[in-house]
Design an enzyme around this catalytic site. Structure first.
Site, PDB file in Angstrom:
ATOM      1  N   ALA A 151       0.821  -1.198   0.000  1.00 28.79           N
ATOM      2  CA  ALA A 151       0.000   0.000   0.000  1.00 28.79           C
ATOM      3  C   ALA A 151       0.860   1.255   0.000  1.00 28.79           C
ATOM      4  O   ALA A 151       1.950   1.274   0.559  1.00 28.79           O
ATOM      5  CB  ALA A 151      -0.915  -0.005   1.234  1.00 28.79           C
ATOM      6  N   ALA A 152       0.353   2.295  -0.609  1.00 33.82           N
ATOM      7  CA  ALA A 152       1.074   3.568  -0.664  1.00 33.82           C
ATOM      8  C   ALA A 152       1.373   4.106   0.734  1.00 33.82           C
ATOM      9  O   ALA A 152       2.383   4.776   0.943  1.00 33.82           O
ATOM     10  CB  ALA A 152       0.272   4.584  -1.466  1.00 33.82           C
ATOM     11  N   CYS A 153       0.533   3.796   1.697  1.00 36.48           N
ATOM     12  CA  CYS A 153       0.740   4.303   3.051  1.00 36.48           C
ATOM     13  C   CYS A 153       1.968   3.674   3.720  1.00 36.48           C
ATOM     14  O   CYS A 153       2.406   4.139   4.766  1.00 36.48           O
ATOM     15  CB  CYS A 153      -0.502   4.085   3.914  1.00 36.48           C
ATOM     16  SG  CYS A 153      -1.002   2.373   4.095  1.00 36.48           S
ATOM     17  N   HIS A 154       2.526   2.618   3.119  1.00 40.43           N
ATOM     18  CA  HIS A 154       3.734   1.996   3.663  1.00 40.43           C
ATOM     19  C   HIS A 154       4.958   2.292   2.813  1.00 40.43           C
ATOM     20  O   HIS A 154       5.997   1.670   2.981  1.00 40.43           O
ATOM     21  CB  HIS A 154       3.538   0.478   3.776  1.00 40.43           C
ATOM     22  CG  HIS A 154       2.532   0.115   4.804  1.00 40.43           C
ATOM     23  ND1 HIS A 154       1.288  -0.340   4.489  1.00 40.43           N
ATOM     24  CD2 HIS A 154       2.562   0.195   6.152  1.00 40.43           C
ATOM     25  CE1 HIS A 154       0.596  -0.544   5.593  1.00 40.43           C
ATOM     26  NE2 HIS A 154       1.338  -0.219   6.610  1.00 40.43           N
TER      27      HIS A 154
END
Length: 133
Positions: free
Chosen positions: A80-83
């Site tokens: 995920a982009a959040c990681h």
């Protein structure tokens, strides 16, 4: 302009028939990786009940970002982009019970309506040629 794009996307989404072809290509990618890599590649997720345009696999004993670095031009990511920028086991894979040694090698391949068999075969060749033995 964005509203027009959303409207067009909604029209396309009303006809899921093209996704059956994409699912066949996703399965071709998985089968090709399995044939060449055997137990060095592991499917993350359910074998049947999953998105038709996404293949999430782990390359055992490797780091997903290292694998991804060898796949120039391939529509793939490590999570995920959040990681972004973090090298750690995905919380989703951890919740699924994927061991860290396997899950750290996770790569998610994305396919689209325009994806071809030749592109799938090229990705299989690229992955298998660039992975360490």
């Amino acid at each position: 302009m964005l509203a027009c794009g959303l409207g067009r996307a909604c029209i396309l989404a009303q006809n899921p028939a093209p996704m059956a072809r994409v699912q066949v290509l996703r399965d071709r990618l998985w089968q090709g990786l399995q044939e060449h890599l055997g137990d060095r590649v592991v499917l993350n997720g359910h074998a049947e009940h999953r998105l038709p345009n996404t293949l999430n696999v782990s390359f055992a004993g490797l780091i997903g970002t290292d694998v991804l670095a060898t796949l120039d031009g391939v529509a793939a990511s490590t999570g995920a982009a959040c990681h972004s920028g973090r090298v750690e086991l995905s919380p989703v894979l951890a919740a699924m019970g994927v061991p860290e040694k396997i899950g750290m090698g996770a790569v998610r391949f994305s396919l689209g309506r325009a994806t071809t068999e030749a592109e799938i075969d090229s990705v299989v060749d690229l992955v298998t040629a660039n992975l360490p033995s």
